[in-house]
Design a protein around this motif. Structure first.
Motif, PDB file in Angstrom:
ATOM      1  N   TYR A 193       0.445   9.667  -9.164  1.00 18.87           N
ATOM      2  CA  TYR A 193      -0.984   9.643  -9.467  1.00 18.87           C
ATOM      3  C   TYR A 193      -1.400  10.431 -10.708  1.00 18.87           C
ATOM      4  O   TYR A 193      -2.233  11.312 -10.644  1.00 18.87           O
ATOM      5  CB  TYR A 193      -1.786  10.064  -8.227  1.00 18.87           C
ATOM      6  CG  TYR A 193      -1.504   9.132  -7.063  1.00 18.87           C
ATOM      7  CD1 TYR A 193      -2.164   7.912  -6.954  1.00 18.87           C
ATOM      8  CD2 TYR A 193      -0.525   9.443  -6.123  1.00 18.87           C
ATOM      9  CE1 TYR A 193      -1.871   7.032  -5.923  1.00 18.87           C
ATOM     10  CE2 TYR A 193      -0.224   8.567  -5.079  1.00 18.87           C
ATOM     11  CZ  TYR A 193      -0.898   7.371  -4.993  1.00 18.87           C
ATOM     12  OH  TYR A 193      -0.607   6.504  -3.978  1.00 18.87           O
ATOM     13  N   ILE A 249      -3.780  -2.129  -7.324  1.00 14.36           N
ATOM     14  CA  ILE A 249      -3.050  -2.541  -6.114  1.00 14.36           C
ATOM     15  C   ILE A 249      -4.034  -2.846  -4.983  1.00 14.36           C
ATOM     16  O   ILE A 249      -3.898  -3.840  -4.270  1.00 14.36           O
ATOM     17  CB  ILE A 249      -2.052  -1.439  -5.665  1.00 14.36           C
ATOM     18  CG1 ILE A 249      -0.851  -1.390  -6.603  1.00 14.36           C
ATOM     19  CG2 ILE A 249      -1.591  -1.661  -4.221  1.00 14.36           C
ATOM     20  CD1 ILE A 249       0.110  -0.221  -6.345  1.00 14.36           C
ATOM     21  N   TYR A 306      -2.110  -6.952  -0.793  1.00 11.28           N
ATOM     22  CA  TYR A 306      -2.303  -5.578  -0.292  1.00 11.28           C
ATOM     23  C   TYR A 306      -3.539  -5.531   0.621  1.00 11.28           C
ATOM     24  O   TYR A 306      -4.659  -5.307   0.181  1.00 11.28           O
ATOM     25  CB  TYR A 306      -2.425  -4.592  -1.461  1.00 11.28           C
ATOM     26  CG  TYR A 306      -2.296  -3.145  -1.014  1.00 11.28           C
ATOM     27  CD1 TYR A 306      -1.051  -2.589  -0.707  1.00 11.28           C
ATOM     28  CD2 TYR A 306      -3.429  -2.350  -0.863  1.00 11.28           C
ATOM     29  CE1 TYR A 306      -0.938  -1.287  -0.280  1.00 11.28           C
ATOM     30  CE2 TYR A 306      -3.324  -1.034  -0.435  1.00 11.28           C
ATOM     31  CZ  TYR A 306      -2.069  -0.507  -0.149  1.00 11.28           C
ATOM     32  OH  TYR A 306      -1.961   0.792   0.290  1.00 11.28           O
ATOM     33  N   ASN A 354      -3.114   7.474   4.051  1.00 11.40           N
ATOM     34  CA  ASN A 354      -2.368   8.410   3.206  1.00 11.40           C
ATOM     35  C   ASN A 354      -1.401   9.248   4.032  1.00 11.40           C
ATOM     36  O   ASN A 354      -0.367   9.694   3.524  1.00 11.40           O
ATOM     37  CB  ASN A 354      -3.335   9.327   2.447  1.00 11.40           C
ATOM     38  CG  ASN A 354      -4.076   8.580   1.349  1.00 11.40           C
ATOM     39  OD1 ASN A 354      -3.594   7.567   0.838  1.00 11.40           O
ATOM     40  ND2 ASN A 354      -5.255   9.050   1.003  1.00 11.40           N
ATOM     41  N   ASN A 404       2.465   8.528   3.986  1.00 12.94           N
ATOM     42  CA  ASN A 404       3.429   9.009   2.991  1.00 12.94           C
ATOM     43  C   ASN A 404       4.252  10.192   3.502  1.00 12.94           C
ATOM     44  O   ASN A 404       5.251  10.555   2.899  1.00 12.94           O
ATOM     45  CB  ASN A 404       2.709   9.474   1.724  1.00 12.94           C
ATOM     46  CG  ASN A 404       2.525   8.358   0.700  1.00 12.94           C
ATOM     47  OD1 ASN A 404       1.977   8.587  -0.365  1.00 12.94           O
ATOM     48  ND2 ASN A 404       2.972   7.163   1.019  1.00 12.94           N
ATOM     49  N   TYR A 451       3.940  -4.545  -0.687  1.00 13.94           N
ATOM     50  CA  TYR A 451       4.565  -3.515  -1.517  1.00 13.94           C
ATOM     51  C   TYR A 451       5.480  -4.125  -2.592  1.00 13.94           C
ATOM     52  O   TYR A 451       6.227  -3.403  -3.257  1.00 13.94           O
ATOM     53  CB  TYR A 451       5.334  -2.522  -0.632  1.00 13.94           C
ATOM     54  CG  TYR A 451       4.361  -1.723   0.216  1.00 13.94           C
ATOM     55  CD1 TYR A 451       3.866  -0.501  -0.231  1.00 13.94           C
ATOM     56  CD2 TYR A 451       3.872  -2.240   1.412  1.00 13.94           C
ATOM     57  CE1 TYR A 451       2.937   0.203   0.507  1.00 13.94           C
ATOM     58  CE2 TYR A 451       2.932  -1.548   2.170  1.00 13.94           C
ATOM     59  CZ  TYR A 451       2.467  -0.327   1.701  1.00 13.94           C
ATOM     60  OH  TYR A 451       1.535   0.356   2.437  1.00 13.94           O
ATOM     61  N   THR A 497       2.714  -3.424  -8.233  1.00  9.90           N
ATOM     62  CA  THR A 497       3.360  -2.336  -7.484  1.00  9.90           C
ATOM     63  C   THR A 497       4.644  -1.894  -8.177  1.00  9.90           C
ATOM     64  O   THR A 497       4.971  -0.700  -8.207  1.00  9.90           O
ATOM     65  CB  THR A 497       3.630  -2.765  -6.028  1.00  9.90           C
ATOM     66  OG1 THR A 497       2.417  -3.262  -5.463  1.00  9.90           O
ATOM     67  CG2 THR A 497       4.122  -1.589  -5.195  1.00  9.90           C
ATOM     68  N   PHE A 530       3.549   0.330 -10.898  1.00  5.14           N
ATOM     69  CA  PHE A 530       3.111   1.586 -10.283  1.00  5.14           C
ATOM     70  C   PHE A 530       4.324   2.464  -9.960  1.00  5.14           C
ATOM     71  O   PHE A 530       4.348   3.667 -10.266  1.00  5.14           O
ATOM     72  CB  PHE A 530       2.337   1.232  -9.016  1.00  5.14           C
ATOM     73  CG  PHE A 530       1.927   2.377  -8.136  1.00  5.14           C
ATOM     74  CD1 PHE A 530       0.887   3.228  -8.506  1.00  5.14           C
ATOM     75  CD2 PHE A 530       2.545   2.586  -6.905  1.00  5.14           C
ATOM     76  CE1 PHE A 530       0.480   4.266  -7.672  1.00  5.14           C
ATOM     77  CE2 PHE A 530       2.147   3.618  -6.065  1.00  5.14           C
ATOM     78  CZ  PHE A 530       1.111   4.466  -6.450  1.00  5.14           C
ATOM     79  N   MET A 540       9.886   2.468  -0.839  1.00  2.00           N
ATOM     80  CA  MET A 540       9.977   2.026  -2.229  1.00  2.00           C
ATOM     81  C   MET A 540      11.067   2.852  -2.901  1.00  2.00           C
ATOM     82  O   MET A 540      11.170   4.068  -2.675  1.00  2.00           O
ATOM     83  CB  MET A 540       8.655   2.200  -2.963  1.00  2.00           C
ATOM     84  CG  MET A 540       7.547   1.331  -2.399  1.00  2.00           C
ATOM     85  SD  MET A 540       6.235   0.882  -3.570  1.00  2.00           S
ATOM     86  CE  MET A 540       5.974   2.376  -4.479  1.00  2.00           C
ATOM     87  N   GLU A 553       8.975   6.495  -2.335  1.00  2.00           N
ATOM     88  CA  GLU A 553       7.876   6.531  -1.355  1.00  2.00           C
ATOM     89  C   GLU A 553       8.306   5.968  -0.013  1.00  2.00           C
ATOM     90  O   GLU A 553       9.069   5.012   0.050  1.00  2.00           O
ATOM     91  CB  GLU A 553       6.673   5.715  -1.870  1.00  2.00           C
ATOM     92  CG  GLU A 553       5.463   5.768  -0.946  1.00  2.00           C
ATOM     93  CD  GLU A 553       4.228   5.086  -1.535  1.00  2.00           C
ATOM     94  OE1 GLU A 553       4.350   3.963  -2.053  1.00  2.00           O
ATOM     95  OE2 GLU A 553       3.142   5.696  -1.482  1.00  2.00           O
TER      96      GLU A 553
HETATM   97  C1  AVJ Z   1      -2.016   5.370  -0.808  1.00  2.00           C
HETATM   98  C2  AVJ Z   1      -0.089   5.970   0.435  1.00  2.00           C
HETATM   99  C3  AVJ Z   1      -1.727   4.564   1.421  1.00  2.00           C
HETATM  100  O1  AVJ Z   1       1.368   3.585   1.245  1.00  2.00           O
HETATM  101  O2  AVJ Z   1       0.135   1.820   1.044  1.00  2.00           O
HETATM  102  C4  AVJ Z   1       0.503   1.341  -2.264  1.00  2.00           C
HETATM  103  C5  AVJ Z   1       0.379   3.836  -1.627  1.00  2.00           C
HETATM  104  N1  AVJ Z   1       2.269   2.510  -2.555  1.00  2.00           N
HETATM  105  N2  AVJ Z   1       1.464   0.551  -2.757  1.00  2.00           N
HETATM  106  C6  AVJ Z   1       0.437   2.964   0.709  1.00  2.00           C
HETATM  107  C7  AVJ Z   1       1.026   2.588  -2.136  1.00  2.00           C
HETATM  108  C8  AVJ Z   1       2.515   1.265  -2.945  1.00  2.00           C
HETATM  109  C9  AVJ Z   1      -0.395   3.645  -0.369  1.00  2.00           C
HETATM  110  N3  AVJ Z   1      -1.036   4.891   0.147  1.00  2.00           N
END
Ligand code: AVJ
Length: 323
Positions: free
Chosen positions: A39, A50, A56, A165, A168, A208, A215, A218, A254, A284
């Motif tokens: 970020y 996204i 998504y 969130n 994560n 994703y 993505t 990202f 990811m 991630e």
């Molecule tokens: C912000 C953590 C909720 O996990 O869906 C989106 C981040 N990573 N696409 C998620 C994210 C790839 C997102 N979060």
């Protein structure tokens, strides 16, 4: 120490934290990088993009649940005096909750909390225009380490942890974070916790690994950030975006997979990073929950699960828990 989080914004990025986390992650096996590194300004913009992708579903599903039930949520939370949002980002979804709260409590305070000063500044500006009577106190902080600012939030408080969130965090870290939060709350305070729910991988994986490649961009942007901030020499063309469903651990992962054997200098850390062809850097995990998992996590942290709101397909949930 704790109040420093509020008084000394990072002025962009905290280089010492970036260095420590990158060093630990790239020297670990398997290699990893923490998702908060996504970020920077460009990463935050890509994440916003996204959230608008057809694949998504989480953001629009969560927004629909919030829109349908915001007033009920505010009532169930006891019309709090302050709203604290952890990981507020642009805080666009929060508007409907703020509007519902202001109808009941015109004196309410909003404290958006984020590691990204850029996203926070934009959110605060926007909210002050939309809700001129709302007191907005932006807080640049990393949690659970820097929750001391909560002392200044009027009680009763409703803490929002939206966007899934929490997904994560490793389950143990998630419980630790929620436990640290619980330790800072008082009787009468509440938590509204958003969780993406477990569902068929045919829905999860494209969310994703989108067709437009946003993505992927990202994910790779984290390497661009390391090139800029640490003088690293990652060549993005030699990495492939990988998204996969890990059923055993109930999470989407990811990774950035090296397409060739390579050695990448990271001058600011005084190291070179060797990668084999096919070797992955885990960037991630995004946990997908059952209600059982959520109740257990909240219980371990000291919260009492009260109720949840979900969408008709049962893809996403917002849980209210009392402190
Ligand atoms: C912000 C953590 C909720 O996990 O869906 C989106 C981040 N990573 N696409 C998620 C994210 C790839 C997102 N979060």
């Amino acid at each position: 120490m704790e109040s420093a989080a509020q008084e000394v914004p990072y002025g962009g990025e905290r280089i010492a934290t970036v260095m420590a986390d990158v060093r630990a992650g790239l020297l670990a096996r398997p290699k990893r990088l923490p998702p908060w590194l996504f970020y920077d300004a460009r990463g935050s913009a890509l994440f916003e993009e996204i959230t608008r992708l057809p694949e998504y579903y989480p953001t629009r599903t969560e927004r629909a649940i919030l829109t349908d039930h915001a007033a009920e949520m505010i009532d169930a939370a006891g019309s709090p005096a302050s709203l604290v949002e952890l990981g507020a980002g642009s805080a666009t979804k929060t508007r409907v909750i703020i509007a519902a709260l202001l109808e009941r409590r015109p004196d309410a305070t909003f404290l958006p909390v984020d590691v990204s000063p850029t996203a926070l500044a934009g959110a605060a500006r926007d909210l002050r225009v939309r809700f001129p009577s709302l007191e907005v106190t932006p807080v640049v902080a990393k949690y659970p380490e820097e929750l001391g600012f909560l002392r200044a939030a009027p009680s009763p408080r409703l803490v929002l942890f939206l966007g899934s969130n929490i997904g994560n965090y490793e389950p143990s870290e998630g419980s630790h974070l929620l436990g640290a939060l619980h330790g800072r709350l008082r009787a009468g305070d509440a938590l509204l916790l958003a969780t993406d729910l477990r569902k068929d991988p045919s829905v999860l994986v494209p969310a994703y690994d989108d067709a437009a490649g946003v993505t992927a961009a990202f994910n790779k942007n984290v390497l661009t950030r390391l090139n800029r901030q640490l003088g690293a020499r990652f060549d993005l063309a030699t990495f492939k975006h990988v998204a996969r469903w890990n059923a055993r651990r109930s999470r989407i992962e990811m990774h950035l997979e090296s397409l060739t054997p390579q050695v990448v200098p990271v001058p600011a850390l005084g190291v070179t990073v060797s990668l084999r062809a096919g070797e992955r850097i885990h960037t991630e995990s995004s946990y997908k929950y059952t209600f059982r998992m959520v109740k257990r996590m909240l219980g371990v942290a000291g919260f009492t699960w009260q109720r949840a709101w979900t969408d008709p397909r049962g893809w996403f949930a917002l849980h209210l828990a009392s402190a």
